[in-house]
Design an enzyme around this catalytic site. Structure first.
Site, PDB file in Angstrom:
ATOM      1  N   ALA A  38      44.984 -34.505  43.232  1.00  0.00           N
ATOM      2  CA  ALA A  38      45.203 -35.829  43.841  1.00  0.00           C
ATOM      3  C   ALA A  38      45.878 -35.777  45.200  1.00  0.00           C
ATOM      4  CB  ALA A  38      46.039 -36.673  42.896  1.00  0.00           C
ATOM      5  N   GLY A  40      45.052 -33.324  47.385  1.00  0.00           N
ATOM      6  CA  GLY A  40      44.169 -32.513  48.244  1.00  0.00           C
ATOM      7  C   GLY A  40      43.483 -33.350  49.311  1.00  0.00           C
ATOM      8  N   LEU A  42      40.184 -34.012  49.972  1.00  0.00           N
ATOM      9  CA  LEU A  42      39.135 -34.964  49.584  1.00  0.00           C
ATOM     10  C   LEU A  42      39.755 -36.220  48.975  1.00  0.00           C
ATOM     11  CD1 LEU A  42      35.996 -35.213  49.300  1.00  0.00           C
ATOM     12  CD2 LEU A  42      36.301 -34.514  46.921  1.00  0.00           C
ATOM     13  N   HIS A 209      27.668 -35.878  47.163  1.00  0.00           N
ATOM     14  CA  HIS A 209      28.075 -37.120  47.840  1.00  0.00           C
ATOM     15  C   HIS A 209      26.937 -37.748  48.643  1.00  0.00           C
ATOM     16  CE1 HIS A 209      28.840 -34.743  51.510  1.00  0.00           C
ATOM     17  NE2 HIS A 209      28.930 -35.885  52.159  1.00  0.00           N
ATOM     18  N   LYS A 213      25.478 -41.945  49.636  1.00  0.00           N
ATOM     19  CA  LYS A 213      25.284 -42.537  50.967  1.00  0.00           C
ATOM     20  C   LYS A 213      24.373 -43.740  50.802  1.00  0.00           C
ATOM     21  CE  LYS A 213      26.822 -38.881  53.572  1.00  0.00           C
ATOM     22  NZ  LYS A 213      27.694 -38.907  54.715  1.00  0.00           N
ATOM     23  N   HIS A 272      22.485 -31.290  49.016  1.00  0.00           N
ATOM     24  CA  HIS A 272      22.251 -32.583  49.679  1.00  0.00           C
ATOM     25  C   HIS A 272      20.777 -32.789  50.072  1.00  0.00           C
ATOM     26  CE1 HIS A 272      26.485 -32.552  49.643  1.00  0.00           C
ATOM     27  NE2 HIS A 272      26.708 -31.944  50.795  1.00  0.00           N
ATOM     28  N   LYS A 365      25.455 -26.073  61.796  1.00  0.00           N
ATOM     29  CA  LYS A 365      26.765 -26.362  62.394  1.00  0.00           C
ATOM     30  C   LYS A 365      26.658 -26.059  63.885  1.00  0.00           C
ATOM     31  CE  LYS A 365      29.231 -26.605  58.390  1.00  0.00           C
ATOM     32  NZ  LYS A 365      29.752 -27.891  57.961  1.00  0.00           N
ATOM     33  N   ARG A 370      25.652 -35.031  65.893  1.00  0.00           N
ATOM     34  CA  ARG A 370      25.867 -35.231  64.465  1.00  0.00           C
ATOM     35  C   ARG A 370      24.962 -36.364  64.008  1.00  0.00           C
ATOM     36  NH1 ARG A 370      31.369 -37.341  61.417  1.00  0.00           N
ATOM     37  NH2 ARG A 370      30.662 -36.864  59.315  1.00  0.00           N
ATOM     38  N   TRP A 623     -14.081  -0.109  60.082  1.00  0.00           N
ATOM     39  CA  TRP A 623     -14.241   1.293  60.457  1.00  0.00           C
ATOM     40  C   TRP A 623     -13.014   2.074  60.003  1.00  0.00           C
ATOM     41  CZ3 TRP A 623     -18.814   2.486  63.006  1.00  0.00           C
ATOM     42  CH2 TRP A 623     -19.545   1.391  63.515  1.00  0.00           C
TER      43      TRP A 623
HETATM   44  C1  BG6 Z   1      29.615 -31.075  52.725  1.00  0.00           C
HETATM   45  C2  BG6 Z   1      29.518 -29.699  53.283  1.00  0.00           C
HETATM   46  O1  BG6 Z   1      29.126 -31.094  51.426  1.00  0.00           O
HETATM   47  O2  BG6 Z   1      28.876 -31.959  53.539  1.00  0.00           O
HETATM   48  C3  BG6 Z   1      30.010 -29.676  54.697  1.00  0.00           C
HETATM   49  O3  BG6 Z   1      30.299 -28.809  52.495  1.00  0.00           O
HETATM   50  C4  BG6 Z   1      29.316 -30.718  55.524  1.00  0.00           C
HETATM   51  O4  BG6 Z   1      29.818 -28.394  55.274  1.00  0.00           O
HETATM   52  C5  BG6 Z   1      29.378 -32.070  54.846  1.00  0.00           C
HETATM   53  O5  BG6 Z   1      29.993 -30.789  56.768  1.00  0.00           O
HETATM   54  C6  BG6 Z   1      28.573 -33.094  55.597  1.00  0.00           C
HETATM   55  O6  BG6 Z   1      28.747 -34.352  55.013  1.00  0.00           O
HETATM   56  P1  BG6 Z   1      28.642 -35.694  55.868  1.00  0.00           P
HETATM   57  O7  BG6 Z   1      28.965 -36.743  54.870  1.00  0.00           O
HETATM   58  O8  BG6 Z   1      29.641 -35.585  56.977  1.00  0.00           O
HETATM   59  O9  BG6 Z   1      27.255 -35.754  56.368  1.00  0.00           O
END
Ligand code: BG6
Length: 797
Positions: A38, A40, A42, A209, A213, A272, A365, A370, A623
């Site tokens: 809790a 950490g 994330l 995750h 989205k 993903h 990366k 992005r 040949w």
């Molecule tokens: C994570 C990866 O699962 O997804 C990361 O471990 C990556 O390396 C991230 O940066 C990207 O997620 P988002 O939500 O920023 O697109």
């Protein structure tokens, strides 16, 4: 004997139990959410906010909540950390601030921190929950354990939950797990089996995750709500290609200890992008709101994925990566990593809907922007007569036709669903999706924004908030089941294994990457579009030393060099031969190919036999470059090798096959039988100017090529096209094309494979034109092209 007293007491006890049962059903329910890890990263960034969001959504709907933040840190430190996070929680923008403050205070009250380490800690937690529920006159509905901890901790935690912290009968248990779920098929199976010994499948919620989205979660509803328009379009007849992309500007600095073990394919593509791929590709269930049906159809999509080969991928690594690994993991100065930070993968799906449609998956990366999206580009066979300035977005069939699930970031900087106006007007739920406002000047995928029907969420929601809500509502289709997880690893593991020693292309990062990482496909092969003049190539060991790295120019003896691991090299050579054949047949109506014997070309013959269906065999003449003086049916005969590995499997007309006449009048290579002259005449009669379209040679450890040996003058120069020669090894008598004839070819390919060739490859790289010592050095086509195909073993030893 009757015992009325006991009987009566029993009846009373049953009634009390029944009554209390009935009463329990009537009591308001409580859900306890235990967040492990809790304090950490994330949890601080997303999970507490997600829990607060759940509370806002559900409060007042009959459920009571308790939130237990847990970690291994001391109570005092933990409490402090949690208090800070709780203070920073925010409400949706449209909520009145007074109301927000009130709910936030309630949420803070309901949240506590506790250390959760030993089995006793788990037991105490369970007892506390039970006592508190009873004390407040509630009934326990269920417990959610959210494991935001590294995977090595899973099994211990699972054991503790299972043995000491399950809720009582009538209440459910849900355990939420964060990736990584294994490193390959084997480790994923192992972890799945361990977890399976503690929890039932329906109790586990594996988070990806990306499934939370908003745009990804909208793919199936979109396909469902627009069935009428999409039914005819969502297939191989109309879709040109599908691109599934996650580009990042950030690099892996700060997380190299994780990244070094996983790399981009395991980190992003296996999970993903594959999840997104299945949502696009799967057959649409009749009822898309049935989690079972969705999961089942997803599994079927996995099963239709065609296996990946090494040439299905291109890999890259940003240049600063190895330095970051050295610093963060205290590696020696000479450490170089092969972990890819960029990958492009070509996927094909073998079913009637998608046969032949390329699905391109790409992530990296340190790229220039992005952005994440799925782009479905439709075929376009329209021709528009009016000039472009008269094209109208909604009508012109000539403008690109595409559907884009814009997952986020990028130039639009918000999630959106875009449909070209010349396709159809999509239906989206109007309560949660609104039309995107125009942004003059903004172009996306070749069209101005105004050429799309574009919708974005009315209220943007973070992926974790959505997923936490789906956990609460038991929406299992937003999570990764064991079956689907293993299916994904079945798909990715063979590729990962075959790429284990692959040298990624190094890229500078950001905008400077230019076109360096652009790639293209032909058939099922993917390759970088730009050939590099030079590439750093490490040795074949997985942890190469800098001494293993050599700058290999893409030239060898001033001619182009193609260097790769054997399988890839053979695939490339086979592809090049096919391309030369197609070209020659198109231009001259026939293709003359002279092939060597020995062991190196066997894999090539097999590859040509197995995978090159459009090879123009009917117009190909075959040949021999050389032959041993043995009967043609002898296993040592080069012709026999060709027969076994190639001719038996392809349809070359028998009059196009030209074995060397080493066996005449029941004698082997007798001068007076004039076999060499006969072969030369056959060549002159059939091959224009004696110029083969392609001659495939090898290189012996003594520098011989064809059957032209050092210190044996026959065939090194002069007029003769075909000669009899003497080999130092048995069988000694040979027949061979001469150097002058070989050098008339339009293309000469020299295939060199295996560690044994390392020394001679080094030596020959340095010598000049000395065919008497090293006949291979005399291979220099007069006007044709010479290409060296060397595997890394031959090249690096
Ligand atoms: C994570 C990866 O699962 O997804 C990361 O471990 C990556 O390396 C991230 O940066 C990207 O997620 P988002 O939500 O920023 O697109």
């Amino acid at each position: 004997m009757k015992r009325p007293g006991v009987w009566k007491m029993l009846m009373v006890a049953v009634c009390v139990a029944l009554l209390s049962g009935l009463q329990a059903q009537d009591l308001p329910g409580q859900v306890s959410i235990i967040l492990l890890g809790a304090t950490g990263d994330l949890a601080r960034k997303y999970l507490w906010q997600g829990l607060f969001h759940l509370y806002l959504e559900e409060v007042g709907k009959g459920h009571h909540f308790r939130f237990h933040g847990t970690a291994l840190t001391s109570t005092e430190q933990g409490q402090e950390a949690i208090a800070k996070v709780l203070e920073s929680l925010s409400c949706p923008g449209d909520m009145a601030s007074g109301h927000c403050a009130e709910l936030k205070a309630q949420f803070q009250q309901l949240s506590e921190y506790r250390r959760l380490k030993t089995p006793e800690d788990y037991l105490a937690l369970s007892k506390d929950i039970e006592a508190q529920v009873e004390h407040e006159g509630l009934r326990e509905t269920g417990r959610i354990f959210y494991l935001s901890v590294p995977p090595f901790a899973y099994v211990d935690i699972a054991r503790n939950i299972n043995s000491s912290c399950r809720p009582g009968p009538g209440a459910w248990l849900r355990v939420v797990l964060e990736k990584p779920f294994g490193h390959d098929l084997h480790s994923a199976q192992q972890l799945a089996a361990e977890l399976g010994s503690f929890f039932r499948e329906e109790e586990m919620y594996r988070v990806d995750h990306y499934l939370g989205k908003q745009v990804v979660a909208q793919i199936l509803p979109f396909r469902d709500q627009n069935r009428a328009a999409l039914d005819g379009l969502w297939n191989r007849h109309h879709v040109e290609r599908v691109e599934i992309v996650m580009k990042e500007t950030l690099d892996a600095e700060g997380r190299t200890s994780f990244y070094e073990e996983y790399g981009v394919i395991r980190d992003v593509l296996q999970n993903h992008l594959t999840e997104v791929l299945t949502l696009v590709a799967m057959e649409l269930p009749v009822n898309t709101s049935s989690p079972e049906a969705v999961l089942q159809h997803k599994l079927q999509a996995f099963q239709a994925l065609r296996g990946l080969q090494r040439h299905s991928a291109v890999l890259g690594q940003y240049q600063a990566y190895s330095g970051q690994v050295r610093r963060e993991l205290q590696k020696p100065d000479n450490f170089h990593s092969l972990t890819p930070t960029f990958a492009g993968i070509l996927v094909h799906i073998d079913n009637l809907r998608w046969e032949g449609v390329p699905f391109i998956l790409m992530s990296g990366k340190a790229l220039d922007e992005r952005v994440s999206y799925v782009r479905i580009l439709f075929k376009n066979q329209a021709f528009c007569v009016q000039s472009e300035k008269h094209w109208v977005a909604a009508q012109s069939r000539c403008l690109p036709r595409q559907i884009i699930f814009y997952i986020g970031h990028g130039e639009l900087d918000s999630p959106a669903v875009l449909v070209s106006r010349n396709l159809f007007r999509p239906a989206l739920p109007s309560a949660s999706w609104k039309e995107v406002e125009g942004q003059p000047g903004l172009r996306l995928f070749g069209l101005p924004l105004s050429d799309y029907y574009a919708y974005s969420p009315v209220r943007e929601q973070d992926a974790y908030s959505l997923l936490i809500s789906h956990i609460f509502h038991c929406r299992k289709d937003s999570f990764v089941t064991t079956e689907n997880l293993l299916a994904s690893w079945v798909f990715w593991t063979p590729l990962l294994d075959s790429l284990a020693h692959e040298v990624p292309r190094f890229y500078p990062g950001g905008a400077e990457n230019g076109q360096l990482l652009d790639f293209e496909f032909s058939g099922s092969h993917l390759s970088f579009s730009q050939l590099l003049p030079e590439q750093l190539v490490p040795g074949p060991d997985s942890a190469p030393l800098p001494s293993d790295f050599q700058v290999l120019t893409a030239k060898y003896r001033d001619s182009p060099l193609i260097s790769a691991w054997p399988e890839e090299l053979i695939a490339r050579l086979a592809g090049d031969i096919e391309a030369a054949a197609v070209r020659a047949v198109r231009r001259f109506g026939e293709f003359h190919l002279a092939l060597s014997g020995g062991s190196s070309p066997v894999a090539l013959f097999q590859q040509l036999a197995a995978g090159h269906y459009s090879f123009p065999w009917a117009h190909t003449h075959l040949w021999l470059v050389d032959e041993r003086c043995v009967p043609l049916w002898d296993p040592e005969s080069n012709f026999q090798g060709l027969q076994t590995h190639l001719l038996q499997h392809v349809r070359v007309p028998h009059y196009n096959v030209h074995p060397m006449p080493v066996h005449r009048r029941q004698r082997l290579c007798a001068e007076e039988d004039q076999g060499a002259q006969a072969y030369a005449e056959e060549i002159s009669a059939l091959v224009t100017n004696g110029s083969f379209d392609l001659v495939l040679l090898g290189m012996g450890t003594d520098g011989h090529t064809a059957s032209l040996f050092p210190q044996s003058p026959a065939g090194l120069d002069g007029e003769q096209l075909v000669v009899l020669t003497t080999s130092p090894s048995s069988p000694h008598r040979r027949m061979s094309l001469s150097l002058p004839l070989i050098n008339r070819a339009r293309k000469v390919a020299v295939l060199v494979m295996g560690r044994m060739k390392r020394e001679i490859a080094m030596l020959v790289s340095r010598v000049g034109h000395e065919p008497k010592k090293w006949p291979i050095s005399g291979v220099l086509p007069d006007s044709g092209q010479l290409v060296w195909y060397m595997d890394y073993d031959a090249f690096l030893g």
